[in-house]
Motif scaffolding. Structure first.
Motif, mmCIF file in Angstrom:
data_model
loop_
_atom_site.group_PDB
_atom_site.id
_atom_site.type_symbol
_atom_site.label_atom_id
_atom_site.label_comp_id
_atom_site.label_asym_id
_atom_site.label_seq_id
_atom_site.Cartn_x
_atom_site.Cartn_y
_atom_site.Cartn_z
ATOM 1 N N ARG A 1 5.218 10.974 -8.354
ATOM 2 C CA ARG A 1 4.508 11.706 -9.418
ATOM 3 C C ARG A 1 4.814 13.199 -9.332
ATOM 4 O O ARG A 1 5.041 13.850 -10.357
ATOM 5 N N MET B 1 -8.479 1.084 -0.554
ATOM 6 C CA MET B 1 -8.259 1.679 -1.878
ATOM 7 C C MET B 1 -8.764 3.115 -1.924
ATOM 8 O O MET B 1 -8.145 3.979 -2.547
ATOM 9 N N ARG C 1 2.290 1.686 -3.387
ATOM 10 C CA ARG C 1 1.305 2.017 -4.424
ATOM 11 C C ARG C 1 0.721 3.421 -4.297
ATOM 12 O O ARG C 1 0.376 4.022 -5.300
ATOM 13 N N TYR C 2 0.590 3.928 -3.082
ATOM 14 C CA TYR C 2 -0.099 5.217 -2.919
ATOM 15 C C TYR C 2 0.815 6.384 -2.489
ATOM 16 O O TYR C 2 1.128 7.211 -3.341
ATOM 17 N N PRO C 3 1.250 6.455 -1.211
ATOM 18 C CA PRO C 3 2.072 7.641 -0.870
ATOM 19 C C PRO C 3 3.360 7.707 -1.685
ATOM 20 O O PRO C 3 3.775 8.788 -2.113
ATOM 21 N N TRP D 1 0.847 -1.207 0.000
ATOM 22 C CA TRP D 1 0.000 0.000 0.000
ATOM 23 C C TRP D 1 0.883 1.258 0.000
ATOM 24 O O TRP D 1 0.614 2.211 -0.741
ATOM 25 N N LEU E 1 3.855 6.596 -4.699
ATOM 26 C CA LEU E 1 3.530 7.013 -6.069
ATOM 27 C C LEU E 1 3.208 8.510 -6.115
ATOM 28 O O LEU E 1 3.582 9.196 -7.074
ATOM 29 N N ALA E 2 2.523 9.000 -5.060
ATOM 30 C CA ALA E 2 2.195 10.439 -5.005
ATOM 31 C C ALA E 2 3.475 11.269 -5.008
ATOM 32 O O ALA E 2 3.602 12.244 -5.765
ATOM 33 N N ALA E 3 4.446 10.863 -4.149
ATOM 34 C CA ALA E 3 5.720 11.599 -4.080
ATOM 35 C C ALA E 3 6.454 11.509 -5.417
ATOM 36 O O ALA E 3 6.962 12.517 -5.931
ATOM 37 N N VAL F 1 -5.032 9.642 -0.645
ATOM 38 C CA VAL F 1 -3.604 9.936 -0.406
ATOM 39 C C VAL F 1 -2.900 10.233 -1.740
ATOM 40 O O VAL F 1 -2.094 11.158 -1.831
ATOM 41 N N LEU F 2 -3.254 9.473 -2.765
ATOM 42 C CA LEU F 2 -2.599 9.633 -4.074
ATOM 43 C C LEU F 2 -2.878 11.010 -4.680
ATOM 44 O O LEU F 2 -1.949 11.726 -5.101
ATOM 45 N N LEU G 1 -8.933 5.113 0.680
ATOM 46 C CA LEU G 1 -7.931 5.881 1.418
ATOM 47 C C LEU G 1 -6.685 6.111 0.531
ATOM 48 O O LEU G 1 -6.138 7.222 0.492
ATOM 49 N N GLY G 2 -6.301 5.071 -0.174
ATOM 50 C CA GLY G 2 -5.151 5.172 -1.073
ATOM 51 C C GLY G 2 -5.364 6.223 -2.147
ATOM 52 O O GLY G 2 -4.468 7.032 -2.415
ATOM 53 N N ASN G 3 -6.556 6.243 -2.739
ATOM 54 C CA ASN G 3 -6.846 7.227 -3.791
ATOM 55 C C ASN G 3 -6.794 8.652 -3.253
ATOM 56 O O ASN G 3 -6.302 9.563 -3.924
ATOM 57 N N GLY H 1 -1.993 13.806 -1.946
ATOM 58 C CA GLY H 1 -0.548 13.697 -1.686
ATOM 59 C C GLY H 1 0.255 14.280 -2.828
ATOM 60 O O GLY H 1 1.251 14.972 -2.603
#
Lengths: 214, 209
Positions: free
Chosen positions: A183, B134, A175-177, A172, A179-181, B140-141, B136-138, B144
């Protein structure tokens, strides 16, 4: 001739290649095809420049008997031996045509192990860097430490033993934080590249001209 | 026989490189210099094989592709770098490669680094049947990415709700990202180390299967 013409070549070439992307016409395609066949040829000649430069530096060291000059032979001999062994004198190890050549041997049994070992050695240095970086002195350093530990443990069997959901947290984070950084960084880099491209094409950035002959 | 000699030579150079962990020594230095020479020599051989021979020499020898003399002459101008009185001529091939490269790269960078990234960052937080992690992930994505961008935006002081709080969240996201990347890199290097140890203990000494 010394500065204006190269700047003009950059500007005309840059604008032409930029415009051809947006005009899907046979002429613009022909321009692009010429670029695709010409650019690797010109770039290949740049290798001569690199080889010449390296030869000059090491030949100078040998001539002057500078410190550790003996090692310069270890650069120059294989540097010229490799192309000779590949094209002019492709000797096989046992004389048979099907046997691997000395060129192949040098690459597979000297170059490949040395490079793989050099990269693997980074594991030791990265461990010492981790020791310094991961001292949880502040909240942000703790976040860095936790993210790295979770991702690392999540990738090995011990992570599964800690808890079934443990590797999922690592995934997780990736995949998320993460990827955000990434990107945001990629966007920043992208804008930087675009700005630099334009600066070079329009002659604002001229450092690439160097000092050759002023 | 070839393979056995190869493994012994490979093992010797593997140990030569690892000897640097103790301290720099002549064997390490020899291996270090050899790798520079062999890799550049190999690049020369391969460049001739895959670029110069099929794209320049063979078409020229076959006749009819005289236009290829232009890139060949441009390429040869690189060598004028070694003659100080005409070194400025080396700017011509550099200008050609740089200008056309920048022109080709501009729309491609715009597409891959900017438009595609922006497009991928614009996703719905929630869709029917989506599990909570997911969603929550979206969140954050999307937020973030925005927060991390705010952190990198230095034209405004990081004060107030939007820039102040945004940049503070941004640095947390960046630290999480750096931590994850660091962990991932460590795992990659460790697996390379395991590969080399397997080579020494398995292929060379036959102590492990």
């Amino acid at each position: 001739m010394k500065r204006t013409v190269p700047l003009m070549i950059v500007m005309v070439g840059g604008i032409l290649m930029m415009v051809q992307y947006f005009i899907p016409h046979q002429y613009s395609q022909a321009v692009f095809d010429s670029y695709v066949s010409w650019a690797p040829i010109i770039a290949a000649f740049a290798l001569i420049l690199g080889v010449g430069s390296l030869t000059r530096v090491h030949a100078h060291k040998i001539r002057r008997k500078a410190e550790n000059w003996q090692y310069s032979w270890a650069v120059l001999i294989p540097l010229y031996a490799m192309p000779v062994l590949a094209h002019i004198w492709p000797v096989s190890l046992s004389g048979g045509m099907d046997e691997p050549s000395i060129f192949h041997f040098l690459f597979m049994h000297i170059q490949v192990p040395i490079q793989a070992t050099m990269f693997s050695m980074l594991a030791f240095y990265i461990a010492s860097a981790a020791f310094r970086a991961f001292r949880a002195k502040s909240a942000l350093a703790t976040v860095l430490l936790l993210a790295a530990v979770i991702v690392m443990l999540g990738q090995v069997p011990i992570g599964d033993l800690i808890a079934k959901w443990f590797p999922q947290i690592g995934l997780w984070i990736l995949r998320y934080p993460n990827l955000a950084a990434k990107r945001a960084i990629m966007l920043g880099v992208g804008f930087g590249i675009l700005a630099t491209n334009l600066k070079i094409i329009f002659g604002v950035e001229r450092n690439w001209l160097g000092g050759a002959g002023k | 026989m070839y393979e056995i000699i190869g493994i012994w030579v490979g093992a010797f150079f593997t140990l030569a490189i690892y000897s640097f962990l103790y301290k720099e020594n002549p064997v390490y230095r020899l291996a270090e210099h050899l790798v520079v020479g062999i890799s550049l020599g190999y690049t020369m051989a391969i460049t001739y094989d895959v670029v110069l021979k099929p794209r320049l020499i063979e078409p020229l020898l076959a006749g009819g592709s005289w236009i290829l003399l232009i890139p060949a002459l441009l390429g040869l101008l690189y060598i004028t770098r070694f003659i100080s009185s005409i070194a400025w001529l080396s700017r011509y091939p550099i200008a050609f490669v740089l200008g056309t490269g920048m022109g080709v790269g501009f729309p491609l960078t715009m597409k891959s680094n900017v438009l595609r990234q922006l497009e991928a960052a614009m996703i719905p937080f929630y869709q029917e049947g989506m599990p909570w992690h997911m969603v929550l992930g979206n969140v954050v994505l999307v937020l973030g990415t925005l927060a991390a961008l705010i952190y990198f935006f230095f034209s405004k002081p990081h004060k107030g709700f939007f820039f102040g709080t945004g940049s503070r969240i941004g640095i947390w996201i960046i630290m999480l990202g750096f931590g994850a990347t660091f962990g991932f890199t460590v795992m990659g290097r460790i697996s390379l180390l395991i590969g080399r140890i397997q080579y020494l203990l398995g292929d060379w000494l036959h102590l492990i299967e």
